[in-house]
Design a protein around this motif. Structure first.
Motif, PDB file in Angstrom:
ATOM      1  N   LEU A  20      40.101  34.000  51.096  1.00  0.00           N
ATOM      2  CA  LEU A  20      41.199  34.148  51.963  1.00  0.00           C
ATOM      3  C   LEU A  20      42.073  35.116  50.978  1.00  0.00           C
ATOM      4  CD1 LEU A  20      42.968  34.057  54.499  1.00  0.00           C
ATOM      5  CD2 LEU A  20      43.946  31.850  53.362  1.00  0.00           C
ATOM      6  N   ALA A  21      42.406  34.723  49.632  1.00  0.00           N
ATOM      7  CA  ALA A  21      43.521  35.453  49.042  1.00  0.00           C
ATOM      8  C   ALA A  21      42.697  36.961  48.495  1.00  0.00           C
ATOM      9  CB  ALA A  21      43.291  34.809  47.567  1.00  0.00           C
ATOM     10  N   GLY A  22      41.421  37.259  48.566  1.00  0.00           N
ATOM     11  CA  GLY A  22      40.714  38.254  48.477  1.00  0.00           C
ATOM     12  C   GLY A  22      40.927  39.256  49.701  1.00  0.00           C
ATOM     13  N   ALA A  23      40.911  38.486  50.831  1.00  0.00           N
ATOM     14  CA  ALA A  23      40.949  39.472  52.014  1.00  0.00           C
ATOM     15  C   ALA A  23      42.548  39.881  52.033  1.00  0.00           C
ATOM     16  CB  ALA A  23      40.573  38.610  53.256  1.00  0.00           C
ATOM     17  N   GLN A  58      45.118  25.901  33.302  1.00  0.00           N
ATOM     18  CA  GLN A  58      46.259  26.062  32.510  1.00  0.00           C
ATOM     19  C   GLN A  58      45.815  25.715  31.060  1.00  0.00           C
ATOM     20  OE1 GLN A  58      49.439  23.532  33.635  1.00  0.00           O
ATOM     21  NE2 GLN A  58      48.334  21.700  33.520  1.00  0.00           N
ATOM     22  N   SER A  59      44.841  24.807  30.732  1.00  0.00           N
ATOM     23  CA  SER A  59      44.519  24.339  29.390  1.00  0.00           C
ATOM     24  C   SER A  59      43.348  25.316  28.914  1.00  0.00           C
ATOM     25  CB  SER A  59      44.317  23.014  29.371  1.00  0.00           C
ATOM     26  OG  SER A  59      43.246  22.612  30.006  1.00  0.00           O
ATOM     27  N   ASP A  60      42.784  26.265  29.618  1.00  0.00           N
ATOM     28  CA  ASP A  60      41.601  26.914  29.160  1.00  0.00           C
ATOM     29  C   ASP A  60      41.894  28.204  29.776  1.00  0.00           C
ATOM     30  OD1 ASP A  60      39.412  27.793  28.524  1.00  0.00           O
ATOM     31  OD2 ASP A  60      37.941  26.628  29.737  1.00  0.00           O
ATOM     32  N   LEU A  61      42.959  29.217  29.177  1.00  0.00           N
ATOM     33  CA  LEU A  61      43.369  30.744  29.920  1.00  0.00           C
ATOM     34  C   LEU A  61      42.200  31.461  29.801  1.00  0.00           C
ATOM     35  CD1 LEU A  61      47.126  30.615  29.161  1.00  0.00           C
ATOM     36  CD2 LEU A  61      46.017  30.156  31.020  1.00  0.00           C
ATOM     37  N   GLY A  62      41.307  31.365  28.723  1.00  0.00           N
ATOM     38  CA  GLY A  62      40.227  31.954  28.507  1.00  0.00           C
ATOM     39  C   GLY A  62      39.294  32.333  29.560  1.00  0.00           C
ATOM     40  N   ALA A  63      39.218  31.126  30.355  1.00  0.00           N
ATOM     41  CA  ALA A  63      38.154  30.883  31.294  1.00  0.00           C
ATOM     42  C   ALA A  63      38.433  31.643  32.566  1.00  0.00           C
ATOM     43  CB  ALA A  63      38.036  29.446  31.696  1.00  0.00           C
ATOM     44  N   ILE A  64      39.727  32.242  32.731  1.00  0.00           N
ATOM     45  CA  ILE A  64      40.262  32.871  33.876  1.00  0.00           C
ATOM     46  C   ILE A  64      39.319  34.064  34.102  1.00  0.00           C
ATOM     47  CG2 ILE A  64      42.226  34.157  34.912  1.00  0.00           C
ATOM     48  CD1 ILE A  64      43.873  32.117  33.558  1.00  0.00           C
ATOM     49  N   ILE A 110      42.363  35.565  41.252  1.00  0.00           N
ATOM     50  CA  ILE A 110      43.690  35.145  41.120  1.00  0.00           C
ATOM     51  C   ILE A 110      43.936  34.128  41.973  1.00  0.00           C
ATOM     52  CG2 ILE A 110      46.362  35.542  41.235  1.00  0.00           C
ATOM     53  CD1 ILE A 110      45.671  38.520  40.166  1.00  0.00           C
ATOM     54  N   GLY A 111      43.715  34.132  43.223  1.00  0.00           N
ATOM     55  CA  GLY A 111      43.900  33.001  44.368  1.00  0.00           C
ATOM     56  C   GLY A 111      43.204  31.933  43.800  1.00  0.00           C
ATOM     57  N   TYR A 112      42.107  31.865  43.313  1.00  0.00           N
ATOM     58  CA  TYR A 112      41.019  30.754  43.011  1.00  0.00           C
ATOM     59  C   TYR A 112      41.904  30.070  42.013  1.00  0.00           C
ATOM     60  CZ  TYR A 112      37.315  27.527  41.932  1.00  0.00           C
ATOM     61  OH  TYR A 112      36.692  26.455  41.330  1.00  0.00           O
ATOM     62  N   VAL A 130      38.006  46.370  44.787  1.00  0.00           N
ATOM     63  CA  VAL A 130      38.359  45.987  43.423  1.00  0.00           C
ATOM     64  C   VAL A 130      39.671  45.029  43.499  1.00  0.00           C
ATOM     65  CG1 VAL A 130      39.300  46.755  41.185  1.00  0.00           C
ATOM     66  CG2 VAL A 130      37.455  48.204  42.195  1.00  0.00           C
ATOM     67  N   ALA A 131      40.555  45.523  44.485  1.00  0.00           N
ATOM     68  CA  ALA A 131      41.699  44.559  44.647  1.00  0.00           C
ATOM     69  C   ALA A 131      41.392  43.368  45.175  1.00  0.00           C
ATOM     70  CB  ALA A 131      42.781  45.238  45.611  1.00  0.00           C
ATOM     71  N   GLY A 132      40.389  43.236  45.979  1.00  0.00           N
ATOM     72  CA  GLY A 132      39.905  42.074  46.758  1.00  0.00           C
ATOM     73  C   GLY A 132      39.406  41.306  45.871  1.00  0.00           C
ATOM     74  N   VAL A 133      38.467  41.684  44.925  1.00  0.00           N
ATOM     75  CA  VAL A 133      37.993  40.889  43.897  1.00  0.00           C
ATOM     76  C   VAL A 133      38.770  40.168  42.976  1.00  0.00           C
ATOM     77  CG1 VAL A 133      36.179  40.669  41.875  1.00  0.00           C
ATOM     78  CG2 VAL A 133      35.621  41.961  43.858  1.00  0.00           C
ATOM     79  N   ILE A 134      39.816  40.979  42.671  1.00  0.00           N
ATOM     80  CA  ILE A 134      40.766  40.402  41.498  1.00  0.00           C
ATOM     81  C   ILE A 134      41.981  39.478  42.108  1.00  0.00           C
ATOM     82  CG2 ILE A 134      42.877  41.103  40.270  1.00  0.00           C
ATOM     83  CD1 ILE A 134      41.467  43.771  39.755  1.00  0.00           C
ATOM     84  N   GLY A 135      42.039  39.946  43.673  1.00  0.00           N
ATOM     85  CA  GLY A 135      42.877  38.800  44.271  1.00  0.00           C
ATOM     86  C   GLY A 135      42.260  37.550  44.648  1.00  0.00           C
ATOM     87  N   ALA A 136      40.946  37.511  44.785  1.00  0.00           N
ATOM     88  CA  ALA A 136      40.237  36.509  45.032  1.00  0.00           C
ATOM     89  C   ALA A 136      40.163  35.603  43.865  1.00  0.00           C
ATOM     90  CB  ALA A 136      38.740  36.772  45.471  1.00  0.00           C
TER      91      ALA A 136
END
Lengths: 186, 267
Positions: free
Chosen positions: B89-92, B72-78, B61-63, B53-59
């Motif tokens: 890499l961020a996920g790992a 930044q102009s479309d925060l809902g898309a996050i 956020i990293g992207y 779960v942390a890996g997917v969230i981290g991946a």
């Protein structure tokens, strides 16, 4: 594994791995790493996008190869496909924002499995300004191995496919994130 | 090659589906491996789940951080998760970090835990090779060898199959060899996997390069060398602990429960 503790044996293993590894890296290096544009056309990242010529809304033919030098978002869609319908406003917004910087969104309606009248009606309803072509015999869609709807290819100015997204709907931010580097490259 | 599996109106990416099944299988295998090493299987299973779960969230956020200008102009898309908008890499990094902290909080011996997880890592590596085979990714360079496969308009080295063979061979070596000290199984798995990547990368047709040098090979060599250094340190500390144990037994001191002398307990 007492030999791991033996300094002489471990040093031999470490040095051997280092020297053989370096030698293999040197032997297997690519003489012509640029090679990309010479790659045969294929619907896969790292290959030249297969060209096609299809009729546009006005009946005038559009060739993908004529768009070389521009960044192209190639979107395969059908009017009956809900995610395709949902992402069209985002496609249009990105096109309108970046068309002056050399972006082309090219929508390929998979007419062979759609109703052309429905497609034309939908285009009008959505007020799309980017070019749309009709794949009536399905040759282009099959050439791109389109199995999921929508499927979107991101093509660089050199005509190479840089990314593929299967499925949707794609948000404006997602499309923009895929285009960031492509738009920067001359 | 089946990049998309069509189930009625549903189009499923074969790559994602195979990786999902491989992850589930690897967690099951890791749980059994943990029991064999005297750890509580369900603790390892939950650790794997938390790391995933942390890996997917981290991946994700990293992207988003990598492409902040677009988001930044479309925060809902996050929160609109798409398989194509993850940073591996961020996920790992996030997965490993959270797993490390979680294991530490639970007082698990890290090297023993890594050994317990290794059969799961082997299954995951096999799943990754199968996913590449199904999607046509990680394809080989053109080849005239009799076992070359027709892919992307040319006869090519079947690199995902090479990788699959390597995973099976590494699995057999690692799991059949005695676990002489804590971390040995994991250490050899990483070292051999890095060696196989270093070798097989030479036959890939999609290598990223820097001045003609395949960057994945450079990283693989660095990982291999680092793992050899760690294996030696772990073997030495295990040897020192064993010697201390012998000495302690002679002097009547209580012995450490885990070989490498850390104050850890088996859960």
């Amino acid at each position: 594994m007492s030999w791991l503790i033996d300094a002489r044996r471990w040093t031999m293993l470490f040095s051997g791995a280092f020297i053989l590894g370096l030698a293999w890296i040197f032997l297997s290096r690519l003489e012509n790493p640029s090679g990309g544009s010479n790659a045969p056309p294929n619907p896969q990242v790292g290959f030249t996008a297969p060209s096609f010529t299809l009729d546009s809304l006005s009946g005038e033919p559009i060739s993908l190869s004529d768009l070389r030098g521009k960044v192209v978002v190639l979107n395969f869609w059908a009017s009956w496909c809900p995610p395709c319908r949902a992402e069209m406003p985002a496609m249009n917004a990105v096109y309108e924002k970046s068309r002056d910087q050399g972006l082309v969104v090219l929508g390929v309606n998979t007419t062979f499995q759609d109703d052309e009248n429905n497609a034309r009606q939908a285009i009008q309803e959505w007020g799309l300004t980017f070019p749309i072509v009709f794949d009536r015999d399905g040759v282009s869609s099959r050439g791109y191995r389109v199995q999921a709807m929508p499927t979107t290819f991101f093509i660089g100015r050199d005509g190479m496919i840089r990314d593929i997204v299967f499925g949707g709907p794609l948000s404006e931010a997602l499309i923009a994130s895929k285009l960031e580097i492509l738009m920067r490259n001359e | 090659m089946f990049p998309v599996i069509q189930l009625g109106p549903l189009s499923i990416q074969a790559r994602g589906l195979i990786l999902l099944v491989a992850f589930w299988l690897s967690a099951e295998v890791a749980e059994r491996g943990a029991k064999r090493l005297g750890l509580r299987g369900e603790v390892v299973y939950s650790l794997a789940f938390v790391a995933a779960v942390a890996g997917v969230i981290g991946a994700r956020i990293g992207y988003v951080l990598e492409h902040w200008l677009a988001y930044q102009s479309d925060l809902g898309a996050i929160v609109a998760l798409n398989f194509n908008t993850l940073s591996p890499l961020a996920g790992a990094i996030a997965g490993v970090l959270v797993a490390y902290l979680s294991a530490r909080r639970k007082g698990l011996a890290h090297r023993l835990l890594l050994d317990a997880l290794t059969p799961g890592f082997i299954v995951l590596a096999g799943g990754l090779a199968l996913a590449d085979l199904a999607s046509g990714d990680a394809y080989g360079s053109p080849s005239s060898l009799p076992w070359a496969i027709e892919l992307w308009g040319a006869a090519r080295h079947p690199t995902p199959i090479y990788q699959l063979i390597a995973v099976v061979a590494i699995g057999l070596i690692v799991l059949k060899t005695d676990r002489v000290f804590d971390g040995a199984r994991f250490g050899w798995f990483v070292a051999l996997s890095a060696s196989s990547r270093l070798f097989i990368e030479a036959f890939r047709g999609d290598s990223e390069t820097f001045g003609g040098v395949r960057t994945a090979q450079v990283w693989s060599l660095l990982v291999l060398l680092l793992m050899l250094v760690l294996l030696r340190r772990w073997a030495k500390s295990a040897g020192a602990s064993a010697a201390n144990d012998g000495h302690s037994r002679g002097s009547g001191n209580p012995k450490h429960e885990v070989g490498h002398g850390a104050s850890v307990r088996r859960v």
